[in-house]
Scaffold this motif. Sequence first.
Motif, mmCIF file in Angstrom:
data_model
loop_
_atom_site.group_PDB
_atom_site.id
_atom_site.type_symbol
_atom_site.label_atom_id
_atom_site.label_comp_id
_atom_site.label_asym_id
_atom_site.label_seq_id
_atom_site.Cartn_x
_atom_site.Cartn_y
_atom_site.Cartn_z
ATOM 1 N N LYS A 134 -5.493 -1.560 7.338
ATOM 2 C CA LYS A 134 -5.771 -3.143 7.509
ATOM 3 C C LYS A 134 -7.195 -3.282 7.495
ATOM 4 C CE LYS A 134 -1.232 -3.423 8.110
ATOM 5 N NZ LYS A 134 -0.471 -3.699 7.064
ATOM 6 N N PHE A 135 -7.913 -4.397 7.065
ATOM 7 C CA PHE A 135 -9.277 -4.833 7.044
ATOM 8 C C PHE A 135 -9.492 -6.203 7.256
ATOM 9 C CE2 PHE A 135 -7.908 -4.736 2.679
ATOM 10 C CZ PHE A 135 -8.535 -5.779 2.194
ATOM 11 N N ASN A 167 -3.487 -6.769 3.323
ATOM 12 C CA ASN A 167 -3.732 -6.015 4.222
ATOM 13 C C ASN A 167 -4.892 -6.698 5.023
ATOM 14 O OD1 ASN A 167 -2.078 -3.809 4.409
ATOM 15 N ND2 ASN A 167 -3.131 -2.817 3.015
ATOM 16 N N ILE A 168 -5.397 -7.971 4.464
ATOM 17 C CA ILE A 168 -6.563 -8.694 5.283
ATOM 18 C C ILE A 168 -5.938 -9.214 6.618
ATOM 19 C CG2 ILE A 168 -7.780 -10.479 5.128
ATOM 20 C CD1 ILE A 168 -8.031 -10.332 2.171
ATOM 21 N N TYR A 169 -6.455 -8.597 7.782
ATOM 22 C CA TYR A 169 -6.279 -8.962 8.953
ATOM 23 C C TYR A 169 -7.193 -9.861 9.824
ATOM 24 C CZ TYR A 169 -1.579 -7.088 9.645
ATOM 25 O OH TYR A 169 -0.324 -6.804 9.443
ATOM 26 N N GLY A 170 -8.273 -10.382 9.034
ATOM 27 C CA GLY A 170 -9.161 -11.264 9.642
ATOM 28 C C GLY A 170 -10.090 -11.713 8.620
ATOM 29 N N TRP A 182 -15.541 -23.432 4.079
ATOM 30 C CA TRP A 182 -15.182 -22.526 4.720
ATOM 31 C C TRP A 182 -13.896 -22.742 5.235
ATOM 32 C CZ3 TRP A 182 -17.373 -19.023 2.486
ATOM 33 C CH2 TRP A 182 -18.792 -18.567 2.701
ATOM 34 N N LYS A 183 -13.538 -23.937 5.784
ATOM 35 C CA LYS A 183 -12.560 -24.316 6.621
ATOM 36 C C LYS A 183 -11.214 -24.278 5.383
ATOM 37 C CE LYS A 183 -11.605 -27.386 10.510
ATOM 38 N NZ LYS A 183 -11.874 -28.290 11.111
ATOM 39 N N GLU A 184 -11.567 -24.892 4.334
ATOM 40 C CA GLU A 184 -10.511 -24.784 3.293
ATOM 41 C C GLU A 184 -10.308 -23.264 3.052
ATOM 42 O OE1 GLU A 184 -9.702 -26.683 -0.954
ATOM 43 O OE2 GLU A 184 -11.421 -27.585 -0.069
ATOM 44 N N LEU A 185 -11.289 -22.546 2.629
ATOM 45 C CA LEU A 185 -11.032 -21.143 2.705
ATOM 46 C C LEU A 185 -10.193 -20.482 3.282
ATOM 47 C CD1 LEU A 185 -11.998 -18.764 0.447
ATOM 48 C CD2 LEU A 185 -14.090 -18.331 1.810
ATOM 49 N N GLN A 186 -10.597 -20.355 4.603
ATOM 50 C CA GLN A 186 -9.632 -20.031 5.489
ATOM 51 C C GLN A 186 -8.208 -20.294 5.288
ATOM 52 O OE1 GLN A 186 -10.852 -21.453 9.558
ATOM 53 N NE2 GLN A 186 -12.799 -21.666 9.110
ATOM 54 N N ALA A 187 -8.214 -21.605 5.142
ATOM 55 C CA ALA A 187 -6.543 -21.887 4.782
ATOM 56 C C ALA A 187 -5.912 -21.151 3.609
ATOM 57 C CB ALA A 187 -6.584 -23.504 4.705
ATOM 58 N N LEU A 188 -6.788 -21.302 2.594
ATOM 59 C CA LEU A 188 -6.431 -20.583 1.255
ATOM 60 C C LEU A 188 -5.955 -19.148 1.624
ATOM 61 C CD1 LEU A 188 -8.624 -21.885 -1.407
ATOM 62 C CD2 LEU A 188 -6.296 -22.572 -1.197
ATOM 63 N N PHE A 189 -6.861 -18.402 2.191
ATOM 64 C CA PHE A 189 -6.390 -16.820 2.567
ATOM 65 C C PHE A 189 -5.098 -17.049 3.488
ATOM 66 C CE2 PHE A 189 -10.439 -15.267 0.607
ATOM 67 C CZ PHE A 189 -9.940 -14.414 0.071
ATOM 68 N N PHE A 190 -5.274 -17.663 4.565
ATOM 69 C CA PHE A 190 -4.083 -17.606 5.459
ATOM 70 C C PHE A 190 -2.957 -18.168 5.038
ATOM 71 C CE2 PHE A 190 -2.085 -19.173 9.506
ATOM 72 C CZ PHE A 190 -2.149 -17.917 10.312
ATOM 73 N N LYS A 191 -2.828 -18.868 3.884
ATOM 74 C CA LYS A 191 -1.606 -18.856 2.915
ATOM 75 C C LYS A 191 -0.918 -17.808 2.519
ATOM 76 C CE LYS A 191 -1.496 -22.784 0.619
ATOM 77 N NZ LYS A 191 -1.730 -23.778 -0.298
ATOM 78 N N ASP A 192 -2.021 -16.827 1.983
ATOM 79 C CA ASP A 192 -1.450 -15.678 1.355
ATOM 80 C C ASP A 192 -1.332 -14.382 2.239
ATOM 81 O OD1 ASP A 192 -1.446 -16.915 -1.123
ATOM 82 O OD2 ASP A 192 -3.471 -16.261 -1.792
ATOM 83 N N CYS A 193 -2.152 -14.598 3.217
ATOM 84 C CA CYS A 193 -2.112 -13.354 4.192
ATOM 85 C C CYS A 193 -2.074 -14.095 5.663
ATOM 86 C CB CYS A 193 -3.632 -12.696 4.263
ATOM 87 S SG CYS A 193 -4.046 -12.295 2.794
ATOM 88 N N PRO A 194 -0.582 -13.909 6.255
ATOM 89 C CA PRO A 194 -0.324 -14.447 7.499
ATOM 90 C C PRO A 194 -1.200 -13.891 8.657
ATOM 91 C CG PRO A 194 1.264 -13.018 6.674
ATOM 92 C CD PRO A 194 0.572 -13.090 5.633
ATOM 93 N N TYR A 195 -1.861 -12.985 8.712
ATOM 94 C CA TYR A 195 -2.577 -12.462 9.701
ATOM 95 C C TYR A 195 -4.057 -12.335 9.464
ATOM 96 C CZ TYR A 195 2.035 -10.350 11.308
ATOM 97 O OH TYR A 195 3.138 -10.364 11.859
ATOM 98 N N ALA A 196 -4.266 -13.254 8.574
ATOM 99 C CA ALA A 196 -5.864 -13.302 8.134
ATOM 100 C C ALA A 196 -6.366 -14.407 9.084
ATOM 101 C CB ALA A 196 -6.024 -13.742 6.608
ATOM 102 N N TYR A 197 -6.546 -14.124 10.405
ATOM 103 C CA TYR A 197 -7.148 -15.151 11.360
ATOM 104 C C TYR A 197 -8.544 -15.058 11.072
ATOM 105 C CZ TYR A 197 -2.327 -14.338 13.510
ATOM 106 O OH TYR A 197 -0.972 -14.411 13.669
#
Length: 343
Positions: free
Chosen positions: A105-106, A171-174, A187-202
């Motif tokens: 994970k990374f 494997n994105i975990y953050g 940045w806020k929208e980018l967070q949401a886009l990745f979080f949609k694909d990666c449930p642990y990309a906090y």
Amino acid sequence: MNTQSSEQILNNRLQVKTSIDVVRWLAFQGFAFRGHDETPDSKNRGNFLEMLKLLVSYNDKVGKLVLENAPKSSKYTSPKIQKEILEVLAKKVRNKIREDVGNSKFCIIVDEARDEFKRLEQMTIILRFVDDDGFIQERFFDLVHVKDILALTLKNEISAVISHHCLDIQNIYGQGYDGASNMRGEWKELQALFFKDCPYAYYVHCFAHRLQIALVVTSREAIQIAHMIAIDELESGKGINQIGTVKRADFHMQELDSRLGEGETKLLALSSALDPNDAYRSFNIDDICCLAEKYYSLDFSENEKINLRFQLKYFKVDVLTNPKFQSLSSIADLCRRLLETEK
């Protein structure tokens, strides 16, 4: 004929190797390559050519093959050649980083900046991961030019870089960004886009940036408050409007805290339950179980979640009595020791 040809091949290799060594050394030191005046009569032709001259002074064989003694058609010193060598070295470095990440994970750390010379937007991509020896690594991975700084554009470019190097986006975990005000919405929208694909990309807001804002705001407001005290405005009431200064400082700090969402704040708080400092004073079984259940539920089977509480009770007894787990100062130290002892 064959002897002459073999000798020429060796000379060509030495000539190219010399340029490669200079490029590698300058890149490792982070030095500039070019000079303002690179003509033969210049007193300083830039770091690349001056380093070649230095090598020539110590090696006659090299001196016969480079700079003025090299064929005009194949000097291997032009800016284009320097960039090509750099690109080859950069590819080797990225491949090594990719190898070190493996299937682990990374986290991604991204910053945006503008190249004023080329009038282009660009972003840096840094990978944060734990290597095979249990050490946390942060590696500069790529610099990407982007046509704009819209969230979807940034997401697509980051995903393209990750996919190109066969890294699994799942494997994105953050994810972390600097949270600059001009980019806050993106940045806020980018967070949401990745979080949609990666449930642990906090998302975690860059703590260096948080500290910088806190120090700047605090120092600025502290100077104004000190001035008001000095001229007796705080007591006399003459500076009643300036009292807003204190409120503004508080507002700035609240606004800074708001950049971390409630979920991320809770995640950081729960993670502190693993902190080994002060003889594991923060160790909390309920918080660790909540962390596994709420934030990383897909990493644990139902049986593992049930057994986790019992395992943690044994773990607590073990670490408090095992000398190898004493005097650890961070969660990273604890992870490394667990890896070493195969606990």
